[in-house]
Design a protein around this motif. Structure first.
Motif, PDB file in Angstrom:
ATOM      1  N   GLN A 266       0.816  -1.227   0.000  1.00  0.00           N
ATOM      2  CA  GLN A 266       0.000   0.000   0.000  1.00  0.00           C
ATOM      3  C   GLN A 266       0.845   1.271   0.000  1.00  0.00           C
ATOM      4  O   GLN A 266       0.341   2.339  -0.329  1.00  0.00           O
ATOM      5  CB  GLN A 266      -0.928   0.006   1.220  1.00  0.00           C
ATOM      6  CG  GLN A 266      -2.000  -1.066   1.170  1.00  0.00           C
ATOM      7  CD  GLN A 266      -2.803  -1.088   2.451  1.00  0.00           C
ATOM      8  OE1 GLN A 266      -2.403  -1.701   3.438  1.00  0.00           O
ATOM      9  NE2 GLN A 266      -3.935  -0.408   2.461  1.00  0.00           N
TER      10      GLN A 266
ATOM     11  N   CYS B  59     -10.531  -0.439   4.119  1.00  0.00           N
ATOM     12  CA  CYS B  59      -9.147  -0.454   3.628  1.00  0.00           C
ATOM     13  C   CYS B  59      -8.699   0.990   3.422  1.00  0.00           C
ATOM     14  O   CYS B  59      -9.437   1.790   2.841  1.00  0.00           O
ATOM     15  CB  CYS B  59      -9.085  -1.221   2.301  1.00  0.00           C
ATOM     16  SG  CYS B  59      -7.412  -1.327   1.623  1.00  0.00           S
ATOM     17  N   LEU B  60      -7.496   1.287   3.901  1.00  0.00           N
ATOM     18  CA  LEU B  60      -6.986   2.660   3.746  1.00  0.00           C
ATOM     19  C   LEU B  60      -6.778   3.008   2.276  1.00  0.00           C
ATOM     20  O   LEU B  60      -6.733   4.188   1.928  1.00  0.00           O
ATOM     21  CB  LEU B  60      -5.680   2.820   4.532  1.00  0.00           C
ATOM     22  CG  LEU B  60      -5.802   2.593   6.056  1.00  0.00           C
ATOM     23  CD1 LEU B  60      -4.431   2.641   6.708  1.00  0.00           C
ATOM     24  CD2 LEU B  60      -6.746   3.615   6.682  1.00  0.00           C
TER      25      LEU B  60
ATOM     26  N   HIS C 220      -6.439  -9.925   5.562  1.00  0.00           N
ATOM     27  CA  HIS C 220      -6.623  -8.768   4.672  1.00  0.00           C
ATOM     28  C   HIS C 220      -5.260  -8.217   4.232  1.00  0.00           C
ATOM     29  O   HIS C 220      -5.039  -7.950   3.053  1.00  0.00           O
ATOM     30  CB  HIS C 220      -7.450  -7.703   5.417  1.00  0.00           C
ATOM     31  CG  HIS C 220      -7.626  -6.401   4.717  1.00  0.00           C
ATOM     32  ND1 HIS C 220      -8.855  -5.932   4.283  1.00  0.00           N
ATOM     33  CD2 HIS C 220      -6.734  -5.429   4.374  1.00  0.00           C
ATOM     34  CE1 HIS C 220      -8.693  -4.758   3.703  1.00  0.00           C
ATOM     35  NE2 HIS C 220      -7.410  -4.418   3.756  1.00  0.00           N
TER      36      HIS C 220
ATOM     37  N   HIS D 224      -3.013  -8.180   0.463  1.00  0.00           N
ATOM     38  CA  HIS D 224      -2.327  -7.055  -0.221  1.00  0.00           C
ATOM     39  C   HIS D 224      -0.993  -7.535  -0.809  1.00  0.00           C
ATOM     40  O   HIS D 224      -0.603  -7.116  -1.902  1.00  0.00           O
ATOM     41  CB  HIS D 224      -2.062  -5.909   0.748  1.00  0.00           C
ATOM     42  CG  HIS D 224      -3.226  -4.981   0.957  1.00  0.00           C
ATOM     43  ND1 HIS D 224      -3.832  -4.299  -0.074  1.00  0.00           N
ATOM     44  CD2 HIS D 224      -3.883  -4.610   2.081  1.00  0.00           C
ATOM     45  CE1 HIS D 224      -4.814  -3.541   0.414  1.00  0.00           C
ATOM     46  NE2 HIS D 224      -4.873  -3.711   1.716  1.00  0.00           N
TER      47      HIS D 224
HETATM   48 ZN    ZN Z   1      -6.293  -2.841   2.913  1.00  0.00          ZN
END
Ligand code: ZN
Ligand code: K1U
Length: 170
Positions: free
Chosen positions: A51, A91-92, A133, A137
């Motif tokens: 991310q 989710c960010l 989660h 990613h």
């Molecule tokens: Zn996420």
């Protein structure tokens, strides 16, 4: 420490498969520290290196309310999984979207810690959801990939509209 930029869905870089970390050295520990600061500020309860555009197998999770129970998992591997649970995930990288996702209820994960030492963690409930989660990613998978094509399309449109509006107001 530094605040890192979090990639927003549908950025194609979110679909990159992360590589294992060969040596846990000071450059990795600096990235962990920066990611922790970024996660706590957001605020979030997890963050994957993917991310923040680092395509290596590193995730952070802290589901405590006091933000003082940071789990650093390097090269995480699920070695046992059982049961099922459904949780309304966020989710960010997909701001303001929350959707139900089905995952294992209990997991056992093997990983390296901040010092590069191998350890195992057993998790259930929200901690298990969050670890799964974040590990997704690292496989280039975002939680919206579990949704129907129609829901995913609507979310993509909403995210692109947000970007356009933020560019206009800048
Ligand atoms: Zn996420
Ligand atoms: O973007 C991420 O991967 C982090 C994500 C983790 C997560 C949340 C819920 C279910 C599964 C995974 C978030 O932290 S989104 C923000 C959030 O849910 C939250 C933030 C502050 C307090 C409590 C929750």
């Amino acid at each position: 420490m530094a605040i890192l930029n979090i990639l927003n869905y549908p950025d194609p870089r979110l679909h990159t498969i992360a590589k294992p970390i060969e040596v846990v050295d000071n450059s990795i520990r600096k990235l962990v520290d920066d990611m922790a600061e970024t996660m706590y500020l957001a605020p979030g309860i997890g963050l994957a290196a993917t991310q923040v555009d680092h395509h290596i197998q590193l995730i952070l999770v802290d589901i405590s309310e006091t933000k003082d129970d940071l789990n650093v998992l390097i090269n995480p591997q699920i070695i046992e999984a059982s049961g099922h649970q459904e949780y309304q995930e966020g989710c960010l990288s997909v701001p303001d979207v929350f959707e139900l996702v089905k995952r294992a209820e209990r997991i056992k994960v093997k990983a390296l810690n901040y010092q590069g030492k191998s350890f195992e963690i057993e998790a259930d409930g929200l901690l298990a959801v969050c670890i799964q989660h974040e590990m997704d990613h690292l496989l280039g998978k975002v939680f919206v990939d579990y949704l129907s094509p129609l829901k995913r399309h609507r979310i993509k449109t909403k995210m692109k509209k947000r970007v356009k509006e933020s560019l206009i107001s800048a």
